[in-house]
Design a protein around this motif. Structure first.
Motif, PDB file in Angstrom:
ATOM      1  N   SER A  75       0.820  -1.206   0.000  1.00  0.00           N
ATOM      2  CA  SER A  75       0.000   0.000   0.000  1.00  0.00           C
ATOM      3  C   SER A  75       0.859   1.264   0.000  1.00  0.00           C
ATOM      4  CB  SER A  75      -0.919  -0.008   1.223  1.00  0.00           C
ATOM      5  OG  SER A  75      -0.179  -0.355   2.381  1.00  0.00           O
ATOM      6  N   LEU A  76       2.122   1.103   0.304  1.00  0.00           N
ATOM      7  CA  LEU A  76       3.038   2.243   0.223  1.00  0.00           C
ATOM      8  C   LEU A  76       4.370   1.743  -0.313  1.00  0.00           C
ATOM      9  CD1 LEU A  76       3.604   5.308   0.977  1.00  0.00           C
ATOM     10  CD2 LEU A  76       4.609   4.414   3.088  1.00  0.00           C
ATOM     11  N   VAL A  77       4.861   2.415  -1.336  1.00  0.00           N
ATOM     12  CA  VAL A  77       6.148   2.048  -1.928  1.00  0.00           C
ATOM     13  C   VAL A  77       7.052   3.277  -1.857  1.00  0.00           C
ATOM     14  CG1 VAL A  77       7.334   1.257  -4.001  1.00  0.00           C
ATOM     15  CG2 VAL A  77       5.035   0.417  -3.479  1.00  0.00           C
ATOM     16  N   VAL A  78       8.172   3.121  -1.195  1.00  0.00           N
ATOM     17  CA  VAL A  78       9.084   4.250  -1.006  1.00  0.00           C
ATOM     18  C   VAL A  78      10.429   3.889  -1.613  1.00  0.00           C
ATOM     19  CG1 VAL A  78      10.220   5.737   0.678  1.00  0.00           C
ATOM     20  CG2 VAL A  78       7.911   4.891   1.128  1.00  0.00           C
ATOM     21  N   GLY A  79      10.924   4.731  -2.492  1.00  0.00           N
ATOM     22  CA  GLY A  79      12.190   4.470  -3.158  1.00  0.00           C
ATOM     23  C   GLY A  79      13.329   5.255  -2.544  1.00  0.00           C
ATOM     24  N   ALA A  80      14.436   4.548  -2.272  1.00  0.00           N
ATOM     25  CA  ALA A  80      15.617   5.232  -1.748  1.00  0.00           C
ATOM     26  C   ALA A  80      16.296   5.951  -2.900  1.00  0.00           C
ATOM     27  CB  ALA A  80      16.562   4.231  -1.114  1.00  0.00           C
ATOM     28  N   SER A  81      16.543   7.207  -2.711  1.00  0.00           N
ATOM     29  CA  SER A  81      16.997   8.013  -3.835  1.00  0.00           C
ATOM     30  C   SER A  81      17.988   9.066  -3.388  1.00  0.00           C
ATOM     31  CB  SER A  81      15.773   8.704  -4.455  1.00  0.00           C
ATOM     32  OG  SER A  81      16.174   9.724  -5.318  1.00  0.00           O
ATOM     33  N   MET A  91       9.379  13.974  -1.274  1.00  0.00           N
ATOM     34  CA  MET A  91      10.667  13.538  -0.726  1.00  0.00           C
ATOM     35  C   MET A  91      10.573  13.578   0.790  1.00  0.00           C
ATOM     36  SD  MET A  91      13.872  12.763  -1.580  1.00  0.00           S
ATOM     37  CE  MET A  91      14.489  13.459  -3.114  1.00  0.00           C
ATOM     38  N   ILE A  92      10.896  12.472   1.425  1.00  0.00           N
ATOM     39  CA  ILE A  92      10.851  12.453   2.886  1.00  0.00           C
ATOM     40  C   ILE A  92      12.217  12.046   3.432  1.00  0.00           C
ATOM     41  CG2 ILE A  92       8.363  11.969   3.031  1.00  0.00           C
ATOM     42  CD1 ILE A  92       9.017   9.046   3.469  1.00  0.00           C
ATOM     43  N   THR A  93      12.424  12.352   4.682  1.00  0.00           N
ATOM     44  CA  THR A  93      13.665  11.916   5.338  1.00  0.00           C
ATOM     45  C   THR A  93      13.413  10.540   5.956  1.00  0.00           C
ATOM     46  OG1 THR A  93      13.093  12.792   7.511  1.00  0.00           O
ATOM     47  CG2 THR A  93      14.178  14.311   5.964  1.00  0.00           C
ATOM     48  N   GLU A  96      11.175  10.911   8.876  1.00  0.00           N
ATOM     49  CA  GLU A  96       9.765  11.115   8.525  1.00  0.00           C
ATOM     50  C   GLU A  96       9.127   9.796   8.083  1.00  0.00           C
ATOM     51  OE1 GLU A  96      10.303  15.779   7.117  1.00  0.00           O
ATOM     52  OE2 GLU A  96      10.366  14.168   5.632  1.00  0.00           O
ATOM     53  N   LEU A  97       9.913   9.000   7.375  1.00  0.00           N
ATOM     54  CA  LEU A  97       9.420   7.668   7.006  1.00  0.00           C
ATOM     55  C   LEU A  97       9.027   6.894   8.260  1.00  0.00           C
ATOM     56  CD1 LEU A  97       9.043   5.240   5.045  1.00  0.00           C
ATOM     57  CD2 LEU A  97      11.468   4.722   5.424  1.00  0.00           C
ATOM     58  N   GLY A  98       9.933   6.879   9.239  1.00  0.00           N
ATOM     59  CA  GLY A  98       9.642   6.172  10.484  1.00  0.00           C
ATOM     60  C   GLY A  98       8.369   6.691  11.140  1.00  0.00           C
ATOM     61  N   ALA A  99       8.216   8.012  11.135  1.00  0.00           N
ATOM     62  CA  ALA A  99       7.050   8.611  11.786  1.00  0.00           C
ATOM     63  C   ALA A  99       5.753   8.210  11.093  1.00  0.00           C
ATOM     64  CB  ALA A  99       7.196  10.135  11.809  1.00  0.00           C
ATOM     65  N   ARG A 100       5.826   7.954   9.786  1.00  0.00           N
ATOM     66  CA  ARG A 100       4.609   7.612   9.037  1.00  0.00           C
ATOM     67  C   ARG A 100       4.192   6.158   9.199  1.00  0.00           C
ATOM     68  NH1 ARG A 100       4.711  10.080   2.955  1.00  0.00           N
ATOM     69  NH2 ARG A 100       3.018   8.567   2.690  1.00  0.00           N
ATOM     70  N   HIS A 132       5.482   5.909  -4.205  1.00  0.00           N
ATOM     71  CA  HIS A 132       4.656   6.964  -3.629  1.00  0.00           C
ATOM     72  C   HIS A 132       5.508   8.145  -3.184  1.00  0.00           C
ATOM     73  CE1 HIS A 132       2.109   3.354  -3.052  1.00  0.00           C
ATOM     74  NE2 HIS A 132       1.131   4.196  -3.305  1.00  0.00           N
ATOM     75  N   ALA A 133       6.646   7.824  -2.682  1.00  0.00           N
ATOM     76  CA  ALA A 133       7.518   8.882  -2.176  1.00  0.00           C
ATOM     77  C   ALA A 133       8.957   8.414  -2.290  1.00  0.00           C
ATOM     78  CB  ALA A 133       7.178   9.189  -0.719  1.00  0.00           C
ATOM     79  N   HIS A 134       9.861   9.344  -2.218  1.00  0.00           N
ATOM     80  CA  HIS A 134      11.286   9.021  -2.209  1.00  0.00           C
ATOM     81  C   HIS A 134      11.854   9.376  -0.846  1.00  0.00           C
ATOM     82  CE1 HIS A 134      11.136   9.842  -6.813  1.00  0.00           C
ATOM     83  NE2 HIS A 134      10.549   8.710  -6.487  1.00  0.00           N
ATOM     84  N   VAL A 135      12.756   8.530  -0.410  1.00  0.00           N
ATOM     85  CA  VAL A 135      13.410   8.823   0.865  1.00  0.00           C
ATOM     86  C   VAL A 135      14.884   9.066   0.590  1.00  0.00           C
ATOM     87  CG1 VAL A 135      13.731   6.343   1.384  1.00  0.00           C
ATOM     88  CG2 VAL A 135      13.813   8.025   3.236  1.00  0.00           C
ATOM     89  N   HIS A 136      15.377  10.145   1.162  1.00  0.00           N
ATOM     90  CA  HIS A 136      16.781  10.500   0.947  1.00  0.00           C
ATOM     91  C   HIS A 136      17.517  10.464   2.275  1.00  0.00           C
ATOM     92  CE1 HIS A 136      20.381  12.501  -0.442  1.00  0.00           C
ATOM     93  NE2 HIS A 136      20.221  13.440   0.467  1.00  0.00           N
ATOM     94  N   ILE A 137      18.544   9.646   2.342  1.00  0.00           N
ATOM     95  CA  ILE A 137      19.371   9.601   3.551  1.00  0.00           C
ATOM     96  C   ILE A 137      20.361  10.755   3.472  1.00  0.00           C
ATOM     97  CG2 ILE A 137      21.061   8.244   4.854  1.00  0.00           C
ATOM     98  CD1 ILE A 137      19.757   5.713   3.649  1.00  0.00           C
ATOM     99  N   PRO A 138      20.361  11.629   4.467  1.00  0.00           N
ATOM    100  CA  PRO A 138      21.266  12.787   4.395  1.00  0.00           C
ATOM    101  C   PRO A 138      22.716  12.320   4.369  1.00  0.00           C
ATOM    102  CG  PRO A 138      19.872  12.878   6.383  1.00  0.00           C
ATOM    103  CD  PRO A 138      19.619  11.564   5.731  1.00  0.00           C
ATOM    104  N   THR A 139      23.478  12.840   3.448  1.00  0.00           N
ATOM    105  CA  THR A 139      24.883  12.442   3.331  1.00  0.00           C
ATOM    106  C   THR A 139      25.753  13.661   3.054  1.00  0.00           C
ATOM    107  OG1 THR A 139      24.454  11.989   1.003  1.00  0.00           O
ATOM    108  CG2 THR A 139      24.553  10.082   2.471  1.00  0.00           C
ATOM    109  N   ASN A 140      27.020  13.437   3.210  1.00  0.00           N
ATOM    110  CA  ASN A 140      28.042  14.405   2.828  1.00  0.00           C
ATOM    111  C   ASN A 140      27.917  14.678   1.326  1.00  0.00           C
ATOM    112  OD1 ASN A 140      30.418  15.700   2.220  1.00  0.00           O
ATOM    113  ND2 ASN A 140      31.753  14.169   3.190  1.00  0.00           N
ATOM    114  N   PRO A 141      27.652  15.911   0.927  1.00  0.00           N
ATOM    115  CA  PRO A 141      27.468  16.194  -0.506  1.00  0.00           C
ATOM    116  C   PRO A 141      28.705  15.829  -1.337  1.00  0.00           C
ATOM    117  CG  PRO A 141      26.961  18.144   0.833  1.00  0.00           C
ATOM    118  CD  PRO A 141      27.496  17.106   1.774  1.00  0.00           C
ATOM    119  N   ASP A 142      29.861  15.823  -0.720  1.00  0.00           N
ATOM    120  CA  ASP A 142      31.080  15.483  -1.455  1.00  0.00           C
ATOM    121  C   ASP A 142      31.278  13.973  -1.599  1.00  0.00           C
ATOM    122  OD1 ASP A 142      31.631  18.147  -1.578  1.00  0.00           O
ATOM    123  OD2 ASP A 142      32.843  18.133   0.255  1.00  0.00           O
TER     124      ASP A 142
END
Lengths: 268, 268
Positions: A75-81, A91-93, A96-100, A132-142
């Motif tokens: 019922s919910l498909v979230v892609g790591a992106s 886009m969720i963190t 936020e995914l955990g909270a949902r 349904h949504a994309h989840v982005h793990i915060p990372t070092n931009p470099d």
């Protein structure tokens, strides 16, 4: 709740990453693994070794030909992106995914898929657009490319936290720490009086010119919220000091009748 | 802030885990890696391959002989641990660790160490007792042993979130408390050594039958997060005790060259 969260890996190239994913999942209490068109053998020495005891998940993994097949009942498909592509998508963190999750999984038949792409190129635009949504793990931009199993680890960790924090989740066993009685105010005051006498006795402290000595010692001691047993040890040290320096242990034990005999005794 | 968080790995057996740790760190913006007595070669094909572009951290990793050497300049030392052992120690969650970081690192010279043990046996009790607190990553009780790099990944992720969520990295207005420098790990260890000598000298402690005495005193002292000045007072008390009991103050002042003269002096 955790048994209804599926991890989907698309086009994985390295068996070690499948094993690492299985281990991360099992560590966090997830068990449902689907592999879409893996580009390597699934059960190998490397995948079993990296699974390190979670190889049952590798053996049981469902291998399918398409993302559709892997997530059709979800019922919910979230892609790591990584950051969003040409077409911005919800886009969720990870948090936020955990909270949902509790709400998303409130209905007993609800299922969620977390979808992870290829080691080299991630998810395609077509795949991302099936989410349904994309989840982005915060990372070092470099240096933003996470190892596949590490990315699964982070999201699985957030799933577990979400489950633990649910009001009716299995209660974690309570801290043993809290079961030890803290010293009472009275016991603390007896201790401070004993301490001051001892410091005078060894010539460290002169009440006529107190400066801030006792205040500083009080502050530090109170900050640590001593347990009764700990205070008994400290009083034992004071009594031993008085004895060693030939001081009369004047009332050294006053008000200490509740001492735990085991820990009040000299430690030798 | 992230540049003052050190990852310390003790007795690592697998070069791949060192590489995986380097990658996890660099992904999350951490750069300071110390290896205590690794039980494998550090720079190998496997560690470089698993680092996957973060191999600079592997090459730059500081290799030392003891935990002391790795954390001597740190004001907060947190050990990654399974559930608490015989003697319960302050236990925090990864999220609580993250929440504490901005305050702990408010002073520009403050440094934090996150310490991880061996793949097979974790941290020893002696190592755990050198930590201010233990952090436990919530896991499936039936399968609780995380891969080393995965454990680093989770804590590094919480560090990064904590840093991202900081309001503008503006330093918190400092509590009065925080304006006083905390004792470093090294200063604390000198104090504990001095304390143990003194307790032996007054006949309170027999190292041959230590029971949990020093561990309990460590736990209580570390819990209070002593300031340098407070530790100087405690050392002054120990020296006065030795003098009063006719003990030789053997090295009582070693490593204490940075004492604040005002407070190191006997208070009379």
């Amino acid at each position: 709740m955790l048994d209804r969260i599926r991890i989907v890996l698309i086009g994985t190239s390295h068996p070690g990453n499948i094993g690492g994913t299985a281990r991360a999942m099992h560590n966090m209490g997830l068990a449902d693994l689907a592999l879409v068109s893996p580009r390597c053998e699934v059960v190998t020495a490397d995948s079993v070794s990296r699974a390190s005891g979670a190889d049952a998940l590798v053996h049981q993994a469902r291998v399918v030909d398409s993302l559709e097949d892997a997530v059709s009942d979800c019922s919910l498909v979230v892609g790591a992106s990584a950051r969003s592509r040409t077409l911005p998508w919800p886009m969720i963190t990870p948090r936020e995914l955990g909270a949902r999750l509790p709400k998303e999984l409130a209905q007993p038949q609800a299922r969620i898929a977390l979808v992870f792409g290829r080691e080299d190129s991630g998810l395609s635009n077509a795949e991302l657009q099936r989410c349904h949504a994309h989840v982005h793990i915060p990372t070092n931009p470099d240096f933003s490319s996470l190892n596949l199993a590490a990315a699964v680890q982070v999201l699985a960790y957030e799933c577990r936290l979400s489950w633990i924090e649910q009001p009716d989740a299995a209660p974690e066993q309570s801290d043993e720490e809290l079961s030890q009685p803290l010293a009472t105010h009275e016991e603390l005051e007896h201790y401070f009086a004993h301490l001051e006498r001892t410091l005078v006795g060894i010539g460290f402290h002169d009440p006529a010119t107190p400066r801030q000595l006792m205040a500083r010692l009080r502050r530090m001691t109170l900050r640590s919220r001593p347990e009764r047993m700990e205070l008994n040890i400290l009083r034992g040290i004071l009594s031993a000091t008085e004895k060693a320096t030939g001081q009369k242990s004047l009332g050294g034990r006053t008000g200490n009748s509740s001492c735990d005999a085991e820990d009040d005794a000299p430690h030798k």
